[in-house]
Design an enzyme around this catalytic site. Structure first.
Site, PDB file in Angstrom:
ATOM      1  N   ASN A 160       0.809  -1.231   0.000  1.00  0.00           N
ATOM      2  CA  ASN A 160       0.000   0.000   0.000  1.00  0.00           C
ATOM      3  C   ASN A 160       0.835   1.270   0.000  1.00  0.00           C
ATOM      4  OD1 ASN A 160       0.642  -0.757   2.711  1.00  0.00           O
ATOM      5  ND2 ASN A 160      -0.835   0.737   3.436  1.00  0.00           N
ATOM      6  N   GLU A 258       4.184  -4.804  12.383  1.00  0.00           N
ATOM      7  CA  GLU A 258       3.318  -3.630  12.204  1.00  0.00           C
ATOM      8  C   GLU A 258       2.134  -4.084  11.363  1.00  0.00           C
ATOM      9  OE1 GLU A 258       5.937  -0.613  10.606  1.00  0.00           O
ATOM     10  OE2 GLU A 258       6.751  -0.265  12.596  1.00  0.00           O
ATOM     11  N   CYS A 291      -3.203   1.539   6.636  1.00  0.00           N
ATOM     12  CA  CYS A 291      -3.391   0.777   7.877  1.00  0.00           C
ATOM     13  C   CYS A 291      -3.967   1.649   8.982  1.00  0.00           C
ATOM     14  CB  CYS A 291      -2.066   0.178   8.324  1.00  0.00           C
ATOM     15  SG  CYS A 291      -0.770   1.406   8.535  1.00  0.00           S
ATOM     16  N   GLU A 463       8.587   0.966  16.415  1.00  0.00           N
ATOM     17  CA  GLU A 463       9.763   1.482  15.700  1.00  0.00           C
ATOM     18  C   GLU A 463       9.637   3.002  15.649  1.00  0.00           C
ATOM     19  OE1 GLU A 463      11.237  -0.749  12.267  1.00  0.00           O
ATOM     20  OE2 GLU A 463       9.959  -2.436  12.808  1.00  0.00           O
TER      21      GLU A 463
END
Ligand code: NAD
Length: 489
Positions: A160, A258, A291, A463
């Site tokens: 994406n 993630e 996301c 992160e």
């Protein structure tokens, strides 16, 4: 005639479609076809990696590790800045290739995404130089903390935001002195290959960055179960994350995950309603394939009707079309399979009683109409599961307690957006939200020094800034006594 990988010309830009291993282009016996989501055209035949190429890439990363780890931080930082220079020089190529490959807006790639890719390298290069200065004393003894590079890292990324998400991992991993094997997503493999060219031109030694192409299901396990791999960082879906964690478990390789989300966007009656509508419509960016998108609109009952009216007016004016056109607001979704998945979610929601306020159907090709569904139950699939397309739901609430209860009631916890005119309410509500990032009266403001990640099934670990180096380094504390030295003077 067998199809071969090699060089493809995409939107006028030559792109090598083979792997990049140990500083050389390497082919595979098989290929897969990369399609453009814009019109379904065939862009390239990409080398289809197997366990053989995975092993070769990890071996190259292992061989290059000692040299790169021993390279002084200032020199590593210089090379990373040089990669950033290369990204800026080739910004137009990267932008048009990415748009052609994944369908996101060209203007966003030019103005936001590719500059951010360069910034990923500059930021982590500079941050690296701030590490290792945190000595402290214990009863006269000195404690010195070293941020030692961990070793070869496997980085696996989705389609994406291909180059942005890849470099958000590649840059800190390299800055820390690690070597890398990057596996880009099979639906958007092209810009990673351009990054290999840029890194080589910038003087990154052979084997420090390796790129293998292929289907995750075919090449993934050979990477994530490899005993020489010291870190795995993955961005993608929850089911894949489970497979990766299981594959890494026997070696106890640390993983950073993630993952997806089903984030709420809460609108209180005291909010600036125009701002709330702007932020809500923004959730259709990248055709909803983000996301972090706040796909669950939770609106206080007292303003729900007015909000819906203004939202409908604004969302209906969005222009959907060719992402290369400057005036387009929403492009296609990545693949016909993704389109079918999105449409399936919407059809099942409607069968379960949802009302379509806008959209609700495909628009030809890979285009899906921006959609808003209401009359949805909290425990329904459309409220609980990530669609990853331009589909929002709207639910109403009365009061803070109900807002927080609905907001937190999924298995995810990636992000939350809160729109209110009351500062104290913002503090109260954000303190109760389960999310890696909370935005108050804004959306998508992301500083690279902030911790980034998800709670619950939206991820494992964080992160960003120091947290990236925490993950990509082995921290070592050396305690030295003040006495015991031989005077050789
Ligand atoms: P995906 O999990 O299908 O694929 C992601 C990557 O994993 C691809 O490169 C794929 O080839 C690889 N892969 C697949 N099977 C594998 C295996 N067995 N072993 C190793 N690698 C394997 O996800 P996707 O559909 O590409 O991406 C969409 C998902 O990513 C959504 O859930 C979205 O929310 C999430 N996402 C999260 C973030 C974040 O920062 N939290 C950012 C972007 C996307």
């Amino acid at each position: 005639m067998p199809r071969e990988s090699g060089t493809a010309v995409v939107a006028g830009v030559p792109v090598d479609t083979r792997h990049w291993i140990g500083g050389e282009r390497v082919d595979s016996a098989g290929t897969f076809t990369d399609l453009s989501p814009i019109d379904g055209s065939e862009l390239a035949e990409i080398a289809r990696g197997t366990a053989t190429e995975a092993a070769a890439a990890v071996a190259a990363a292992k061989a290059a590790f000692a040299g790169w780890a021993a390279t002084p931080p200032a020199e590593r930082a210089r090379v990373l800045h040089s990669i950033a220079d290369g990204v800026e020089r080739r910004l137009d190529d990267l932008a048009i290739v990415e748009t052609t490959d994944n369908g996101a807006l060209l203007r966003s790639h030019r103005r936001g995404v590719m500059p951010r890719v360069a910034h990923n390298f500059r930021f982590f290069a500079d941050w690296l130089l701030t590490l290792g200065h945190d000595d402290f004393e214990t009863r006269g003894h000195t404690n010195h903390v070293d941020w030692d590079p961990a070793g070869p890292c496997v980085l696996i990324t989705p389609w994406n935001a291909p180059l942005m998400l890849a470099t958000w991992k590649v840059a800190p991993a390299l800055a820390a002195g690690n070597t890398v094997v990057l596996k880009p997503a099979e639906w958007s493999p092209l810009t990673a290959s351009l990054l290999a060219d840029i890194a080589a031109e910038a003087g990154l030694p052979a084997g420090v960055l390796n790129i293998v192409q292929g289907y995750g299901a075919e090449i993934g396990d050979a990477l994530t179960s490899h005993p020489d791999v010291r870190r795995i960082s993955f961005t993608g879906s929850v089911p894949t994350a489970r497979r990766i964690a299981a594959s890494a478990a026997p070696q106890l390789t640390p993983v950073s995950l993630e993952l997806g989300g089903k984030s709420p966007l809460l609108v209180f009656a005291d909010a600036d309603l125009d701002l709330a509508v702007d932020l809500a419509v923004e959730q259709y960016d990248n055709a909803g394939q983000v996301c972090l998108a706040g796909t669950r609109l939770l609106v206080e009952e007292a303003v729900a009707e007015e909000f819906t009216r203004r939202f409908t007016e604004k969302a209906s004016a969005l222009r959907q079309g060719d992402p290369r056109d400057e005036t387009t607001d929403i492009g296609p979704v990545i693949h016909t399979r993704q389109l079918e998945k999105i449409d399936g979610f919407v059809r099942r929601a409607v069968s379960a009683g949802a009302r379509t306020v806008i959209g609700g159907q495909p628009r030809g090709g890979n285009f899906y109409a921006p959609t808003l569904l209401t009359d949805v139950a909290q425990d329904s699939e459309i409220v609980q599961e990530e669609v990853f397309g331009p589909v929002l739901t709207l639910q109403t609430f009365t009061g803070e307690d109900e807002a927080v209860r609905l907001a937190n009631d999924t298995r995810f916890g990636l992000a939350a957006t809160l729109v209110t005119g009351d500062r104290e309410r913002a503090d109260r509500v954000s303190a109760q939200l389960v999310a890696g990032t909370v935005w108050v009266n804004c959306f998508f403001v992301r500083d690279l020094q902030a911790p980034f990640g998800g709670s619950r099934q939206s991820g494992v670990g964080r992160e960003g800034g120091t947290w990236s180096f925490d993950f990509y380094c082995d921290l070592k504390n050396t305690v030295t006594a003040p006495k015991g030295w031989q005077d050789r003077g």
